[in-house]
Design a protein around this motif. Structure first.
Motif, short mmCIF file in Angstrom:
data_model
loop_
_atom_site.label_atom_id
_atom_site.label_comp_id
_atom_site.label_asym_id
_atom_site.label_seq_id
_atom_site.Cartn_x
_atom_site.Cartn_y
_atom_site.Cartn_z
N LEU A 170 46.92 33.11 -10.67
CA LEU A 170 45.84 33.36 -9.71
C LEU A 170 46.08 32.60 -8.41
O LEU A 170 45.86 33.14 -7.32
CB LEU A 170 44.50 32.96 -10.33
CG LEU A 170 43.25 33.15 -9.46
CD1 LEU A 170 43.11 34.60 -9.01
CD2 LEU A 170 42.00 32.70 -10.22
N ARG A 171 46.53 31.36 -8.52
CA ARG A 171 46.80 30.57 -7.31
C ARG A 171 47.84 31.25 -6.44
O ARG A 171 47.69 31.35 -5.22
CB ARG A 171 47.27 29.16 -7.70
CG ARG A 171 47.79 28.34 -6.51
CD ARG A 171 48.16 26.93 -6.92
NE ARG A 171 48.99 26.87 -8.10
CZ ARG A 171 50.31 27.11 -8.10
NH1 ARG A 171 50.93 27.43 -6.98
NH2 ARG A 171 51.00 27.02 -9.23
N CYS A 295 34.45 33.27 -6.58
CA CYS A 295 34.00 34.64 -6.82
C CYS A 295 32.73 34.96 -6.04
O CYS A 295 32.54 36.09 -5.58
CB CYS A 295 33.79 34.87 -8.31
SG CYS A 295 35.34 34.97 -9.23
N CYS A 383 41.12 34.32 -15.25
CA CYS A 383 42.06 34.07 -14.15
C CYS A 383 43.06 35.22 -14.01
O CYS A 383 43.34 35.70 -12.90
CB CYS A 383 42.80 32.76 -14.37
SG CYS A 383 41.82 31.28 -14.06
N LEU A 386 41.22 38.36 -12.71
CA LEU A 386 40.87 38.23 -11.30
C LEU A 386 42.09 38.42 -10.41
O LEU A 386 42.02 39.09 -9.37
CB LEU A 386 40.23 36.87 -11.04
CG LEU A 386 39.68 36.63 -9.64
CD1 LEU A 386 38.57 37.63 -9.29
CD2 LEU A 386 39.16 35.20 -9.50
N ALA A 387 43.22 37.87 -10.84
CA ALA A 387 44.45 38.02 -10.04
C ALA A 387 44.92 39.46 -10.02
O ALA A 387 45.18 40.04 -8.95
CB ALA A 387 45.54 37.11 -10.60
N VAL A 391 42.32 40.19 -6.72
CA VAL A 391 42.91 39.49 -5.58
C VAL A 391 44.15 40.21 -5.05
O VAL A 391 44.32 40.37 -3.82
CB VAL A 391 43.26 38.03 -5.94
CG1 VAL A 391 43.94 37.33 -4.78
CG2 VAL A 391 41.99 37.28 -6.34
#
Length: 475
Positions: A170-171, A295, A383, A386-387, A391
């Protein structure tokens, strides 16, 4: 003794009919009957089953080295544990995740499955415990009170590694977006009011930095759970264990897990203290809080498409309404928000359970385990989701962002060093009252020239500290 499709096993409460084909025994069966709580068996957490197998395997090797377990039985136990580590027989771990008894039912479930599989490997039938017994051989030198917390720590270690990896995914997704949006100028906001300009890339880079910080905090928390109490047996005095057992099982466990484990310096303290779990749960809550804040930002920045901020576009994942045609909702950030709420609640549960321990043992480690495993697993899945489903697909509405900067009163802050606070305030008030642009009002008042304004309002000047040599004297 086997009759029909059942075999008879015995415990301190008497005889019990156990289905002949299952690998668990009487203790597990009674636990299943006693704890019909969640309907969720411990097999939902494969890391826990594997951790138990690691410990039972290491114990067998240590006890064999000490001359307390003969080679045929040791080899059979080690082989049965190897099968569990390979993913076999996990469906035989059937006790409920929430149980009384400080984890004894989980430990006995492991002892019985391993014993019965080892019996088969030795050429015997399930339940023929005269050849290899769940307590006498599989559990030799052990107690639930050292096996269960140590297994929880081993399992959590591997769970943390998986979570850190997912946070890294995710980062890096945020880092890529920060680079992609590095040229996109927008207005920053404080207290939901216009503040000063920044780039969308700067905004997204903060999410990456927050994740990176928490990756480090998780690694630090992982080191705290490397201290185990194997060899403590019942309360930490080591009763029934060989004097050399604790260092030997530690050595074996480190070898087969690869975890930098250590034996607690005071086993009585380690057997009753749940501080490491409280610390880890607090870090998981920290991750959840910051992830949820991120979020919240994504939902707010993408609000609209026309009546909200509408600065970014989240990828459309599904139809958003059964009544409003064309509506698309930010469902991925929403599910991660809900994970965060759960993790925060789990942290409260862990705190209460750790506090509720009495004297030489904490009887509530099963709910600690359940809470931690849920938090780690759900955060990891959140995570990655979400990635991959949010994202990576975010796009910027550059024209809208540019327009908000040009029309914002907030850019007057950038003019403070050049026209002075009083003049800047007057310009802001007039712009707000008339709807005019700061740029045009400054020109009308003769406070700066067009060339000076264009120089001052360049993106690279607006979004970073300005050297004093570039600032003309206030007029």
């Amino acid at each position: 003794m086997t009759a029909g499709t059942f075999r008879t096993e015995h415990d301190l409460l008497g005889d019990c009919e156990v289905p002949a084909d299952v690998y668990y025994g009487v203790h597990t069966l009674r636990a299943v009957e006693n704890f019909p709580i969640t309907g969720t068996p411990i097999s939902i957490y494969p890391e826990l089953i594997k951790a138990l197998a690691y410990i039972k395997q290491a114990a067998a090797l240590a006890n064999h080295e000490l001359g307390l377990l003969d080679e045929p039985r040791c080899d059979a136990i080690v082989a049965a544990c190897a099968e569990l580590l390979g993913g076999k027989l996990h469906d035989q771990f059937v006790v409920d995740v929430i149980q009384g008894g400080a984890g004894t039912s989980t430990n006995m479930n492991a002892n019985e499955v391993i014993a019965n599989r080892a019996l088969e490997l030795m050429g015997h039938n399930k339940g023929e415990y005269q050849y290899l017994h769940p307590n006498e051989q599989v559990n030799i030198g052990q107690s639930t009170n050292d096996v269960y917390p140590s297994a929880l720590k081993v399992a959590t270690w591997f769970g943390i590694l998986g979570l850190v990896d997912a946070m890294g995914v995710l980062r890096r997704a945020f880092e890529r977006k920060a680079e992609e949006f590095s040229h996109v100028l927008k207005m920053g906001r404080t207290q939901l009011q216009d503040a000063v300009p920044m780039t969308l890339g700067q905004e997204f880079s903060t999410y990456a930095v927050m994740l990176g910080e928490d990756e480090e905090r998780l690694r630090e928390a992982a080191l705290l759970i490397c201290e185990i109490n194997m060899g403590a047996t019942a309360i930490g005095t080591g009763i029934t264990a060989h004097p050399d057992y604790a260092p030997l099982i530690l050595k074996r466990l480190k070898e087969i897990t690869g975890i930098p484990l250590m034996t607690a310096p005071n086993l009585i303290e380690a057997t009753q203290d749940c501080g490491a779990f409280v610390q880890l749960s607090g870090v998981l809550k920290r991750v959840a809080v910051k992830l949820s804040k991120t979020c919240n930002d994504l939902r707010l920045l993408s609000s609209g498409p026309r009546a909200g901020l509408g600065e970014i576009n989240l990828p459309a994942m599904q139809a958003g309404s059964s009544i409003m045609p064309g509506k698309v909702n930010p469902v991925i950030p929403e599910v991660v928000n809900q994970i965060a709420f759960e993790v925060i609640g789990n942290d409260i549960t862990v705190s209460f359970a750790a506090e509720a321990g009495q004297l030489q043992l904490n009887a509530f480690e099963p709910i600690i385990a359940h809470s931690l495993f849920k938090s780690v697993s759900h955060l990891r899945n959140g995570c990655l989701t979400l990635a991959e489903r949010c994202v990576n697909g975010i796009t910027a509405n550059e024209e809208r962002l540019r327009a908000t900067v040009e029309n914002s009163i907030g850019i007057v802050t950038a003019l403070n060093p050049y026209i002075g606070y009083a003049n800047a305030t007057a310009v802001a008030q007039e712009a707000h009252a008339t709807g005019g642009s700061v740029y045009e009002i400054v020109l009308q008042k003769g406070l700066l020239t067009r060339d000076e304004l264009d120089q001052i309002l360049r993106p690279e000047v607006l979004t970073q500290p300005t050297p004093l040599s570039l600032a003309p004297r206030a007029r």
